[in-house]
Design a protein around this motif. Structure first.
Motif, short mmCIF file in Angstrom:
data_model
loop_
_atom_site.label_atom_id
_atom_site.label_comp_id
_atom_site.label_asym_id
_atom_site.label_seq_id
_atom_site.Cartn_x
_atom_site.Cartn_y
_atom_site.Cartn_z
N ASP A 283 31.62 39.54 42.60
CA ASP A 283 32.93 38.91 42.48
C ASP A 283 34.05 39.90 42.77
O ASP A 283 35.06 39.55 43.42
CB ASP A 283 33.11 38.32 41.08
CG ASP A 283 32.30 37.05 40.88
OD1 ASP A 283 31.77 36.53 41.87
OD2 ASP A 283 32.18 36.61 39.71
N ASP A 287 36.78 39.68 45.86
CA ASP A 287 38.24 39.76 45.70
C ASP A 287 38.83 40.88 46.55
O ASP A 287 39.90 40.72 47.14
CB ASP A 287 38.59 39.98 44.23
CG ASP A 287 38.55 38.69 43.43
OD1 ASP A 287 38.44 37.61 44.05
OD2 ASP A 287 38.62 38.77 42.19
N LYS A 291 41.58 39.73 48.97
CA LYS A 291 42.93 40.03 48.48
C LYS A 291 43.35 41.48 48.74
O LYS A 291 44.54 41.78 48.74
CB LYS A 291 43.01 39.73 46.98
CG LYS A 291 42.68 38.27 46.65
CD LYS A 291 42.54 38.05 45.15
CE LYS A 291 42.10 36.63 44.85
NZ LYS A 291 41.88 36.41 43.42
#
Length: 826
Positions: A283, A287, A291
């Motif tokens: 995870d 990200d 991002k």
């Protein structure tokens, strides 16, 4: 102790008694007294200085704790450095003491707040990790309680996981490391038909076309998992999660300073739910990919980038678990393609997979799961935007080729040594249940296997350290054989000392194709022609096996899951090898002492080594403290080649000698040496001018360091020879040009194997002490330029002729001439 003077009769008696004794001692005898006489030699408090007592005590500590001699030397140098700099240390504000490990850990944590382990709750038996927002109070796998009795706040077991973002941000914060991370963006693109790194693979190129890696600071990583047993205890099974940063140049990519270990999973067995441990890591990477990551100081932004996962790999069981693939004995046992397994004649042997050209599994099988085709549920990696399907689960050289193919070939040829139940797997089963053992194509007798094993053991002294395997007698004892040992057995022993014992010509050719295909697959630099050659070699091997089954000479159980080589998709196998992880596992297995607190000791170790690795990557501590080192480590201990300061170096001790026909150098007559030097200059067309060969001045060196030359096995050498270096030396020509040269003894004969002309064979000159009753053969000497040295090689002794050797070369890119006797191929 006094000296006793005796008359002749007493002396004769004493000598006679000494001859009659069956033991040795330091005693003496006085006149007429046969008692054992010793002088008084007492040790008192004043016998040693305090420095000597400290040295003795240190020696006792080293012996008591079984510390190696190399570590002993390093400790002594450290202590002597501290003593030398004591007055300087007194000027510092802190007390002059050396801190314990825990204090050092706290010091590093205070300076590097981002490098720390983050605590997670886990099942006390290691089944799973509880998610941050998970409210479950009992493990669904073992029914163990999550929390301690009478408390819903204190977990029974916890572990630390390092954050990949924390570690990469710290790397990016250091200007020197930041520059090293630009290798990916600044590397020159390979030619269309060349593959030199993972960035030449189709998967990376597809991501470029999709708009990934637009920022030169973007980082590519690979994630690896593998299980290991704590060697100290032998009961606890651990799983390591290891990260390689591909942005580093391959020359430093796999060094300890730049490797990242995120976690060691605890447990008495392997985890029941690997995904639960991987989820926080996956995870976070997701990200960071979508991002991004920003590093800034108080005034400005230092760097902005994204982090993308290119592959997830490791040992075969771990990768199958990450892909949620069923057993390799299931109908669809291959994780790469849609090959359907077939039941062999004897159903107890599981499945075999004869098709090597089946289509690859569709990506949706991993995104949605496909139980019909043995993918139990979606892969946790399929949620990533960089997910590339089956090719993302890389095939590793050590598990696929070394322990996979190498071990399989070993079992095929050692069937006479295997237990009957295991050996029968490879025999063809007739309809009446009997085994067809007469025409077994890989048959080698026990006596011949013994000769092969002895040959491997006898060859150890001719194998340089550039070969990573141990070259132990694997025929006699297979326990403890490592991945690199299987690799050396496959690539160095099969095509040299094993194939001559196989009678069937077709079997010899097939085995040679298999070995050549594997050797080519493990090259760093591959071309389109080499890829076609690899494919042809493996097709030959698989077709041969199929023909043997059809001819009822082999059982179908010889077939294993299809061997795919996804070089076009992910680049050379060496570019994403698990060698670094295996090396790291070796370190951790020795350091982990216990399973305290559900593996808290292991997870603390991850944090500690992470801190030390980062410090070593940004600071040269030995230089900063000016650590005392042996003289041979000094920059004055070697000389660079004046025209190539990054090339070869000659190392001390040096000695300048002037030679003539009547002198000697290192046991060789000056006349023969000068003659070899003259021949070298005639070959090289050097302008020797007014060289005074009657008084030849040279500077001898003890050893050589030379940058590697990558030797491609696909290229043929028209001229080559093998020799042993006597010594290295420097010679200055009249025009002031400097020559770095080597004086070598050349092998007696050079030829190629009768069964394959690509395999070089040499016959060495027999040393004088071995030439009992024979005519002494004079050594053949030559002088060569150091730049003519191609690579360091090893010699495998031929079992039938102990003076004949097969020439083998390591896969390593490093050439390090640091032994007293170096074998080289030219």
């Amino acid at each position: 102790m006094s000296t006793i003077v005796a008359d002749f009769d007493d002396l004769h008696l004493s000598h006679h008694n000494e001859e009659e004794r069956s033991y040795k001692s330091s005693c003496e005898f006085s006149d007429g007294d046969r008692s054992h006489l010793y002088g008084c030699n007492n040790i008192s408090e004043n016998s040693f200085t305090k420095t000597q007592l400290l040295s003795i005590h240190l020696s006792q500590i080293i012996t008591r704790n079984q510390i190696s001699r190399a570590a002993y030397r390093e400790i002594v140098m450290f202590v002597n450095t501290a003593l030398r700099d004591y007055e300087e240390l007194k000027l510092e504000e802190t007390p002059v003491t050396v801190s314990h490990g825990d204090v050092v850990d706290d010091l590093l944590k205070s300076k590097l707040e981002n490098i720390k382990g983050h605590e997670y709750t886990v099942c006390q038996t290691g089944c799973k990790l509880y998610g941050l927002h998970e409210t479950t109070t009992m493990c669904e796998h073992c029914n163990a309680s999550r929390y301690k009795e009478h408390s819903q706040q204190i977990p029974k077991a916890v572990m630390n996981i390092m954050s990949i973002g924390d570690l990469l941000a710290q790397m990016l914060s250091d200007s020197k490391t930041n520059e090293l991370l630009k290798y990916r963006a600044e590397r020159e693109a390979s030619d269309i038909d060349e593959i030199r790194d993972i960035f030449d693979g189709q998967n990376y190129k597809d991501l470029i076309r999709k708009g990934f890696f637009t920022n030169p600071n973007d980082i590519a990583i690979g994630l690896f998992t593998d299980g290991f047993v704590n060697q100290k205890k032998g009961k606890n099974t651990y799983t390591i999660i290891h990260v390689i940063v591909f942005n580093f140049d391959p020359s430093i990519r796999y060094t300890n300073e730049y490797l990242l270990q995120l976690a060691i999973l605890p447990g008495t067995t392997k985890p029941k739910d690997l995904d639960s441990f991987l989820k926080p890591i996956v995870d976070e990477i997701k990200d960071l990919s979508e991002k991004g990551l920003v590093v800034k100081n108080r005034l400005e932004e230092i760097v902005r980038c994204k982090v993308h996962l290119l592959l997830a790999s490791g040992d075969i069981p771990a990768v199958a678990e990450m892909a949620h693939l069923g057993s390799h004995n299931s109908r669809f046992g291959c994780r790469v393609c849609e090959t359907q397994g077939l039941s062999p004649d004897n159903r107890s042997h599981g499945m075999y997979f004869p098709d090597n050209n089946a289509p690859m599994r569709p990506i949706n099988d991993f995104i949605r799961g496909n139980p019909v085709k043995s993918i139990r549920r979606p892969s946790i990696f399929s949620t990533m935007t960089t997910f590339s399907g089956s090719s993302m689960f890389g095939l590793d050289e050590l598990h696929l080729i070394a322990r996979g193919i190498g071990k399989q070939v070993y079992e095929l040829i050692t069937i006479t040594n295997l237990p009957a139940s295991q050996g029968s797997l490879f025999y063809y089963t007739n309809n009446d249940g009997t085994k067809n053992t007469q025409d077994y194509p890989f048959y080698i007798s026990r006596n011949d296997l013994k000769a092969i094993g002895e040959s491997i053991a006898k060859s150890r002294k001719f194998i340089p350290t550039s070969f990573q395997g141990s070259f132990d007698n694997v025929i006699e004892k297979v326990d403890g054989t490592r991945h690199v040992d299987w690799l050396d057995f496959l690539l160095s022993c099969i095509h040299t000392i094993v194939i001559p014992y196989i009678a069937d010509i077709a079997t010899k050719k097939a085995l040679l194709s298999l070995v050549k295909g594997c050797a080519l697959s493990l090259q760093w630099h591959l071309t389109e022609n080499m890829l076609h050659e690899i494919q042809n070699h493996f097709e030959h091997w698989h077709k041969y096996l199929a023909d043997q089954v059809d001819q009822k000479k082999l059982s179908r159980s010889v077939f294993r899951p299809v061997q795919h080589y996804l070089i076009r998709r992910q680049g050379p196998l060496r570019a994403y090898s698990t060698r670094s992880m295996e090396r790291t596992i070796g370190v951790f297995s020795k350091l982990i002492k216990s399973k305290r607190s559900g593996g808290k000791n292991a997870s603390n170790l991850i944090e500690r080594l992470g801190l030390l690795s980062y410090i070593n990557s940004v600071l040269d501590i030995e230089s900063l403290v000016d650590l005392i080192k042996p003289a041979s480590y000094s920059t004055n201990s070697y000389m660079n080649h004046p025209e190539d300061r990054n090339g070869p170096q000659l190392w001390e001790p040096f000695s300048t000698v002037i030679l003539n026909a009547g002198s000697t150098v290192e046991g060789v007559s000056g006349g023969r040496f000068i003659k070899a030097v003259k021949r070298y200059y005639l070959r090289s067309n050097a302008a020797v001018g007014s060289v005074d060969f009657n008084n030849l001045e040279i500077t001898l060196a003890s050893r050589l360091w030379k940058n590697s030359t990558i030797f491609s096995s696909s290229r043929r050498r028209e001229r080559w020879f093998v020799g042993t270096v006597f010594f290295y030396f420097k010679h200055v020509l009249p025009d002031s040009s400097i020559q770095f040269l080597a004086f070598v003894t050349v092998m007696k004969q050079h030829a190629t194997a009768s069964f394959d002309s690509s395999i070089p064979i040499v016959k060495r000159n027999i040393p004088v002490q071995e030439q009992l009753g024979q005519t002494i053969t004079q050594e053949k000497y030559a002088v060569i330029n150091i730049y003519d040295i191609s690579l360091q090689i090893g010699l495998i002794q031929c079992p039938q002729n102990p003076n004949q050797f097969f020439v083998i070369a390591p896969l390593s890119r490093t050439w390090q001439g640091d032994r007293e006797t170096r074998e080289l191929i030219i």
